[in-house]
Scaffold this motif. Structure first.
Motif, PDB file in Angstrom:
ATOM      1  N   GLY A  30      -0.760 -14.144  27.085  1.00 16.99           N
ATOM      2  CA  GLY A  30      -1.067 -13.495  25.891  1.00 16.99           C
ATOM      3  C   GLY A  30      -2.592 -13.256  25.756  1.00 16.99           C
ATOM      4  N   ALA A  31      -3.140 -14.102  26.378  1.00 17.96           N
ATOM      5  CA  ALA A  31      -4.727 -13.778  26.446  1.00 17.96           C
ATOM      6  C   ALA A  31      -4.962 -12.598  27.343  1.00 17.96           C
ATOM      7  N   GLY A  32      -4.258 -12.602  28.433  1.00 17.02           N
ATOM      8  CA  GLY A  32      -4.431 -11.594  29.242  1.00 17.02           C
ATOM      9  C   GLY A  32      -4.214 -10.081  28.466  1.00 17.02           C
ATOM     10  N   GLN A  33      -2.994 -10.121  27.705  1.00 18.86           N
ATOM     11  CA  GLN A  33      -2.536  -8.989  27.332  1.00 18.86           C
ATOM     12  C   GLN A  33      -3.620  -8.533  26.173  1.00 18.86           C
ATOM     13  N   GLU A  34      -4.349  -9.645  25.627  1.00 26.17           N
ATOM     14  CA  GLU A  34      -5.176  -9.042  24.751  1.00 26.17           C
ATOM     15  C   GLU A  34      -6.560  -8.284  25.237  1.00 26.17           C
ATOM     16  N   GLY A  53       4.457  -6.668  37.627  1.00 35.81           N
ATOM     17  CA  GLY A  53       5.038  -7.657  38.544  1.00 35.81           C
ATOM     18  C   GLY A  53       4.586  -7.793  39.684  1.00 35.81           C
ATOM     19  N   LYS A  54       3.232  -7.416  39.982  1.00 39.75           N
ATOM     20  CA  LYS A  54       2.690  -7.819  41.305  1.00 39.75           C
ATOM     21  C   LYS A  54       2.268  -9.426  41.218  1.00 39.75           C
ATOM     22  N   PRO A  55       2.032 -10.126  42.394  1.00 40.22           N
ATOM     23  CA  PRO A  55       1.603 -11.369  42.491  1.00 40.22           C
ATOM     24  C   PRO A  55       0.328 -11.482  41.659  1.00 40.22           C
ATOM     25  N   VAL A  56       0.090 -12.623  40.954  1.00 40.67           N
ATOM     26  CA  VAL A  56      -1.307 -12.814  40.526  1.00 40.67           C
ATOM     27  C   VAL A  56      -2.306 -12.940  41.308  1.00 40.67           C
ATOM     28  N   ASP A  57      -2.118 -13.720  42.337  1.00 40.98           N
ATOM     29  CA  ASP A  57      -3.347 -13.597  43.384  1.00 40.98           C
ATOM     30  C   ASP A  57      -3.838 -12.400  43.984  1.00 40.98           C
ATOM     31  N   ALA A  58      -2.558 -11.388  44.267  1.00 43.03           N
ATOM     32  CA  ALA A  58      -2.853  -9.921  44.873  1.00 43.03           C
ATOM     33  C   ALA A  58      -3.694  -9.279  43.474  1.00 43.03           C
ATOM     34  N   LEU A  59      -3.396  -9.212  42.382  1.00 44.49           N
ATOM     35  CA  LEU A  59      -3.946  -8.810  41.347  1.00 44.49           C
ATOM     36  C   LEU A  59      -5.449  -9.262  41.117  1.00 44.49           C
ATOM     37  N   SER A  87     -14.770 -13.474  33.625  1.00 43.58           N
ATOM     38  CA  SER A  87     -14.657 -15.015  34.510  1.00 43.58           C
ATOM     39  C   SER A  87     -13.566 -14.732  35.418  1.00 43.58           C
ATOM     40  N   PRO A  88     -13.473 -15.942  36.377  1.00 40.60           N
ATOM     41  CA  PRO A  88     -12.467 -16.002  37.049  1.00 40.60           C
ATOM     42  C   PRO A  88     -11.013 -16.086  36.064  1.00 40.60           C
ATOM     43  N   ALA A  89     -11.235 -17.045  35.405  1.00 39.16           N
ATOM     44  CA  ALA A  89     -10.185 -17.450  34.342  1.00 39.16           C
ATOM     45  C   ALA A  89      -9.717 -16.198  33.589  1.00 39.16           C
ATOM     46  N   GLN A  90     -10.510 -15.337  32.953  1.00 34.80           N
ATOM     47  CA  GLN A  90     -10.020 -13.976  32.207  1.00 34.80           C
ATOM     48  C   GLN A  90      -9.459 -13.196  33.390  1.00 34.80           C
ATOM     49  N   MET A  91      -9.995 -13.133  34.624  1.00 36.13           N
ATOM     50  CA  MET A  91      -9.377 -11.941  35.396  1.00 36.13           C
ATOM     51  C   MET A  91      -7.689 -12.664  35.626  1.00 36.13           C
TER      52      MET A  91
END
Length: 102
Positions: A30-34, A53-59, A87-91
């Motif tokens: 939800g935070a990522g969508q915003e 749909g790609k893996p989070v780590d790859a993105l 930040s890494p958390a935001q990415m």
């Protein structure tokens, strides 16, 4: 089939952990969508087919690569400027959102 009291406690704890993990992933997405809508969709579109749909780590790794480019130009320079402030958390939140897209 019978379960001991300890088995039931372990089963309940595992279920609660899974539910908590799912809720945290939804919050992150939800935070990522915003953030995606505000920072990324202007160039990547609202539904970026290449990233859905790609893996989070790859993105996240892709964002990190752009963040660390030494001679970025054009669109890559604009993206680099955007991800420099994240930040890494935001990415990871943005990546979680993209990962959950169908």
């Amino acid at each position: 089939m019978t379960f001991s009291a300890n088995s039931l406690k372990i089963l309940l704890a595992t279920g609660l952990l899974l539910v908590g993990t799912a809720v945290a992933a939804q919050d992150s997405a939800g935070a990522g969508q915003e953030m995606y809508n505000k920072l990324c969709s202007g160039c990547h579109s609202a539904t970026p087919a290449a990233m859905k749909g790609k893996p989070v780590d790859a993105l996240v790794a892709g964002m990190e690569r752009v963040k660390n480019l030494s001679n970025a130009a054009g669109a890559a320079a604009r993206m680099q400027q955007t991800v420099q402030g994240l930040s890494p958390a935001q990415m990871k939140d943005i990546a979680s959102y993209l990962n959950q897209m169908n």
